[in-house]
Design a protein around this motif. Structure first.
Motif, PDB file in Angstrom:
ATOM      1  N   GLN A   1     -18.167   3.477  -0.794  1.00  0.00           N
ATOM      2  CA  GLN A   1     -17.749   3.952   0.348  1.00  0.00           C
ATOM      3  C   GLN A   1     -18.667   4.872   1.100  1.00  0.00           C
ATOM      4  O   GLN A   1     -18.877   4.788   2.214  1.00  0.00           O
TER       5      GLN A   1
ATOM      6  N   TYR B   1       0.536  -1.327   0.019  1.00  0.00           N
ATOM      7  CA  TYR B   1       0.010   0.064   0.083  1.00  0.00           C
ATOM      8  C   TYR B   1       0.867   1.118   0.049  1.00  0.00           C
ATOM      9  O   TYR B   1       0.428   2.103  -0.642  1.00  0.00           O
TER      10      TYR B   1
ATOM     11  N   THR C   1     -14.086   0.622   5.453  1.00  0.00           N
ATOM     12  CA  THR C   1     -14.691   0.402   4.011  1.00  0.00           C
ATOM     13  C   THR C   1     -13.469  -0.265   3.246  1.00  0.00           C
ATOM     14  O   THR C   1     -12.267   0.295   3.167  1.00  0.00           O
ATOM     15  N   PHE C   2     -13.831  -1.271   2.678  1.00  0.00           N
ATOM     16  CA  PHE C   2     -12.742  -2.174   1.909  1.00  0.00           C
ATOM     17  C   PHE C   2     -11.590  -2.510   2.407  1.00  0.00           C
ATOM     18  O   PHE C   2     -10.350  -2.581   2.031  1.00  0.00           O
TER      19      PHE C   2
ATOM     20  N   ASP D   1      -1.937  -1.263  13.342  1.00  0.00           N
ATOM     21  CA  ASP D   1      -2.706  -2.490  12.797  1.00  0.00           C
ATOM     22  C   ASP D   1      -4.037  -2.581  13.510  1.00  0.00           C
ATOM     23  O   ASP D   1      -4.077  -2.444  14.667  1.00  0.00           O
ATOM     24  N   TYR D   2      -5.034  -2.716  12.690  1.00  0.00           N
ATOM     25  CA  TYR D   2      -6.309  -2.890  13.178  1.00  0.00           C
ATOM     26  C   TYR D   2      -6.484  -3.977  14.217  1.00  0.00           C
ATOM     27  O   TYR D   2      -7.850  -4.069  14.800  1.00  0.00           O
TER      28      TYR D   2
ATOM     29  N   ASP E   1      -4.451   3.588   9.877  1.00  0.00           N
ATOM     30  CA  ASP E   1      -4.066   2.567   8.882  1.00  0.00           C
ATOM     31  C   ASP E   1      -2.677   2.169   9.297  1.00  0.00           C
ATOM     32  O   ASP E   1      -2.017   2.981   9.786  1.00  0.00           O
ATOM     33  N   PHE E   2      -2.115   1.070   8.681  1.00  0.00           N
ATOM     34  CA  PHE E   2      -1.124   0.445   8.739  1.00  0.00           C
ATOM     35  C   PHE E   2       0.125   0.851   7.868  1.00  0.00           C
ATOM     36  O   PHE E   2       1.132   0.626   7.777  1.00  0.00           O
TER      37      PHE E   2
ATOM     38  N   TYR F   1      -3.501   5.630  -5.523  1.00  0.00           N
ATOM     39  CA  TYR F   1      -4.678   4.813  -5.124  1.00  0.00           C
ATOM     40  C   TYR F   1      -6.083   5.755  -5.340  1.00  0.00           C
ATOM     41  O   TYR F   1      -6.860   4.900  -6.111  1.00  0.00           O
TER      42      TYR F   1
ATOM     43  N   GLY G   1      -8.330   1.362   8.540  1.00  0.00           N
ATOM     44  CA  GLY G   1      -8.076   1.153   7.151  1.00  0.00           C
ATOM     45  C   GLY G   1      -8.566   2.295   6.396  1.00  0.00           C
ATOM     46  O   GLY G   1      -9.221   2.399   5.343  1.00  0.00           O
TER      47      GLY G   1
HETATM   48  C1  LIG Z   1      -8.585  -1.170  -0.341  1.00  0.00           C
HETATM   49  S1  LIG Z   1      -7.751  -0.012   0.963  1.00  0.00           S
HETATM   50  C2  LIG Z   1      -9.139   0.987   1.363  1.00  0.00           C
HETATM   51  C3  LIG Z   1      -9.058   2.310   1.952  1.00  0.00           C
HETATM   52  C4  LIG Z   1     -10.303   3.053   2.093  1.00  0.00           C
HETATM   53  N1  LIG Z   1     -10.930   2.740   3.444  1.00  0.00           N
HETATM   54  C5  LIG Z   1     -11.299   3.287   0.863  1.00  0.00           C
HETATM   55  O1  LIG Z   1     -12.288   2.758   1.124  1.00  0.00           O
HETATM   56  O2  LIG Z   1     -10.746   3.704  -0.043  1.00  0.00           O
HETATM   57  C6  LIG Z   1      -7.500  -0.738   2.558  1.00  0.00           C
HETATM   58  C7  LIG Z   1      -6.899   0.026   3.341  1.00  0.00           C
HETATM   59  O3  LIG Z   1      -6.701  -0.748   4.544  1.00  0.00           O
HETATM   60  C8  LIG Z   1      -5.279  -0.791   5.015  1.00  0.00           C
HETATM   61  N2  LIG Z   1      -5.010  -1.765   5.980  1.00  0.00           N
HETATM   62  C9  LIG Z   1      -5.281  -3.410   5.498  1.00  0.00           C
HETATM   63  N3  LIG Z   1      -4.917  -3.942   6.581  1.00  0.00           N
HETATM   64  C10 LIG Z   1      -4.849  -3.277   7.684  1.00  0.00           C
HETATM   65  C11 LIG Z   1      -4.561  -3.505   9.059  1.00  0.00           C
HETATM   66  N4  LIG Z   1      -4.270  -4.700   9.391  1.00  0.00           N
HETATM   67  N5  LIG Z   1      -4.354  -2.587   9.923  1.00  0.00           N
HETATM   68  C12 LIG Z   1      -4.420  -1.230   9.589  1.00  0.00           C
HETATM   69  N6  LIG Z   1      -4.635  -0.959   8.131  1.00  0.00           N
HETATM   70  C13 LIG Z   1      -5.051  -1.838   7.045  1.00  0.00           C
HETATM   71  C14 LIG Z   1      -4.558  -0.505   3.852  1.00  0.00           C
HETATM   72  O4  LIG Z   1      -3.272   0.013   4.261  1.00  0.00           O
HETATM   73  C15 LIG Z   1      -5.311   0.203   3.048  1.00  0.00           C
HETATM   74  O5  LIG Z   1      -5.025   1.442   3.271  1.00  0.00           O
END
Ligand SMILES: C[S@@+](CC[C@H](N)C(=O)[O-])C[C@H]1O[C@@H](n2cnc3c(N)ncnc32)[C@H](O)[C@@H]1O
Length: 202
Positions: A29, A7, A109-110, A92-93, A66-67, A14, A45
């Protein structure tokens, strides 16, 4: 390479990519927004901060987690550009760096479909939610009707390393009761789920 680094590399592109119809996530979203309640909001995230910026207002305290440092950097730029205020946290979530019972709403979201095992994440969300707080999720998962197109799309998500799922059982196991569910995309592979922290936990 781990997901956070992927990412990081992908972050500057993005926002362009999510405007391409095949990835087009913006409309979905935004379906989360009417369900976000209360003054203290956490988005997990949060990526480049599209929703974060829309949720931020002088009456609300909004935190984006976000990580990926790269994604957070884009979110910071957006907030600055749009003159919005939100706190950004790199974590990390699976291990939310917040006190118990501190948020009215948690939004995702996603982002949760990246987690292979979702129950520990829901337990963390449950912990940080206040009594009657809610989690608002928009994500990929199986459609109620098994269209061929939907099955192909879900296979593609899985090939990308995603874990599209119906969260119902795990939400309930974590003490989060579903109050609303809706399929958002034409093929039904993107859904919205809203769940509330049940009173018998915490
Ligand atoms: C597909 S993007 C979605 C971003 C935003 N929520 C959107 O809808 O556009 C997924 C996001 O989740 C974050 N992410 C994935 N796994 C994560 C974790 N374990 N802890 C924190 N963030 C995480 C990624 O870094 C990325 O920014």
């Amino acid at each position: 390479m781990n997901l956070a680094r992927i990412y990081d590399l992908f972050a500057p592109l993005y926002d362009l990519l999510i405007c391409v119809p095949i990835f087009g996530l913006k409309k979905e979203q935004s379906a989360a927004l009417p369900h976000v309640a209360g003054k203290r909001i956490l988005e997990i995230g949060c990526g480049t901060g599209y929703l974060l910026s829309r949720m931020a207002s002088p009456e609300r305290s909004v935190v984006g987690l976000d990580f990926s440092k790269g994604m957070l950097q884009q979110a910071r730029k957006r907030l600055l550009c749009e003159r919005k205020k939100a706190s950004l946290v790199c974590a990390d979530y699976h291990n939310l760096p917040f006190e118990s019972c501190s948020f009215d709403s948690v939004v995702a979201t996603f982002s949760l479909s990246h987690a292979p095992d979702i129950l520990p994440v829901f337990l963390e969300i449950h912990r940080v939610l206040k009594k009657n707080g809610r989690v608002v999720i928009v994500d990929v998962g199986p459609a109620s009707r098994s269209w061929l197109g939907a099955r192909i799309l879900l296979s593609l998500y899985r090939l990308e390393g995603d874990h599209p799922r119906d969260e119902t059982l795990h939400l309930e196991m974590a003490g989060l009761g579903i109050i609303h569910r809706k399929e958002l995309s034409k093929l039904g592979t993107v859904h919205l789920v809203v769940a509330e922290k049940l009173p018998f936990h915490n």
